[in-house]
Enzyme design. Structure first.
Site, PDB file in Angstrom:
ATOM      1  N   TYR A 159      -1.182   1.345   4.060  1.00  0.00           N
ATOM      2  CA  TYR A 159      -1.349   0.820   5.417  1.00  0.00           C
ATOM      3  C   TYR A 159      -2.671   1.296   6.021  1.00  0.00           C
ATOM      4  CZ  TYR A 159      -0.234  -0.305  10.279  1.00  0.00           C
ATOM      5  OH  TYR A 159      -0.256  -0.810  11.554  1.00  0.00           O
ATOM      6  N   LYS A 163      -5.886  -1.104   7.124  1.00  0.00           N
ATOM      7  CA  LYS A 163      -6.347  -1.190   8.510  1.00  0.00           C
ATOM      8  C   LYS A 163      -7.771  -0.655   8.662  1.00  0.00           C
ATOM      9  CE  LYS A 163      -2.722  -3.154  10.231  1.00  0.00           C
ATOM     10  NZ  LYS A 163      -2.794  -4.545  10.750  1.00  0.00           N
TER      11      LYS A 163
END
Length: 254
Positions: A159, A163
């Site tokens: 994640y 990002k």
């Protein structure tokens, strides 16, 4: 144009991905309140009906298109549907994504790749599709995360990488498209807001880890992230491109 008028989106069309739940619903409503008509994409097409109804209740037009943003063909189809319905695309909100927390020693290649594919690669496919038809003065807003800028205790290699990569993509698209196409490209980096994605975390994690790291001593409110989106989507940020705007209550200061 007055200062407040520059935040209006009357006569403009916004494409929002991941618009069936979570912050996607918040973003769609904020855009509709600001005056934009909407083309909404998500894999769960049945749940888009509520978002469409919410926009229509505000007097806006909205269409729903089943969209798997990991498929470049679906991304192109969503933009084409917006062009057919409204004749233009002025704003793209790259919101579709997934949150994960898997220890690095156990995360499989398939798990890691699936997060990168949805959170990063798919935003590129959507930006490509929208960028082909957007006019000068248009705006792309990529929804990154505060976890792309710092860590918050969870094992989030996939994640965080996705990002952080989206922040890099934002900078590069801005330097390519703002001078040549007049398209502004920015990112939002939300902290913790009540949403379907953050609901998966244990309550103790939010109260014992996130809130103490947040100067404001609480999670964010939906209207606070929606307002930040309107700033980046509208002419109010007409001299802003290539930046990442953290909306995280002060997590990055601690």
């Amino acid at each position: 144009m007055g200062f407040l008028d520059s935040f209006r989106l009357d006569g403009k069309v916004a494409v929002v991905t991941g618009a069936s739940s979570g912050l996607g619903v918040t973003f769609a409503r904020a855009l509709a309140e600001a005056g934009a008509d909407l083309a909404l994409g998500a894999r769960r097409e049945d749940r888009l009906a509520d978002t469409v109804a919410s926009a229509e209740a505000l007097g806006r037009k909205a269409i729903a298109v089943r969209t798997d943003v990991t498929d470049p063909g679906d991304c192109q189809a969503l933009v084409e549907a917006a062009m057919e319905a409204f004749g233009r695309v002025d704003v793209l909100v790259n919101n579709a994504g997934v949150g994960t927390a898997v220890p690095a020693s156990r995360e499989t290649p398939e798990q890691f790749r699936s997060v990168i594919e949805l959170n990063l690669n798919a935003c590129y496919w959507m930006a490509q599709a929208a960028g082909r038809v957007m006019r000068p003065g248009s705006s792309i807003v990529n929804i990154s995360s505060v976890v792309g800028l710092t860590t918050l205790g969870l094992p989030q290699a996939a994640y965080a990488s996705s990002k952080a990569g989206l922040i890099g993509l934002t900078r590069d698209l801005a330097q390519q498209w703002t001078p040549r196409k007049g398209i502004r490209v920015n990112a939002l980096a939300p902290g913790y807001f009540e949403s379907e994605m953050t609901d998966q975390f244990e309550g103790e994690y939010v109260e014992e880890v996130v809130v103490p790291r947040t100067l404001m001593g609480r999670v964010g409110k939906q209207e606070e992230i929606g307002a930040a989106l309107i700033f980046l989507a509208s002419d109010a940020s007409g001299y802003v491109t290539g930046i990442t705007l953290p909306v995280e209550g002060g997590i990055l200061v601690t």
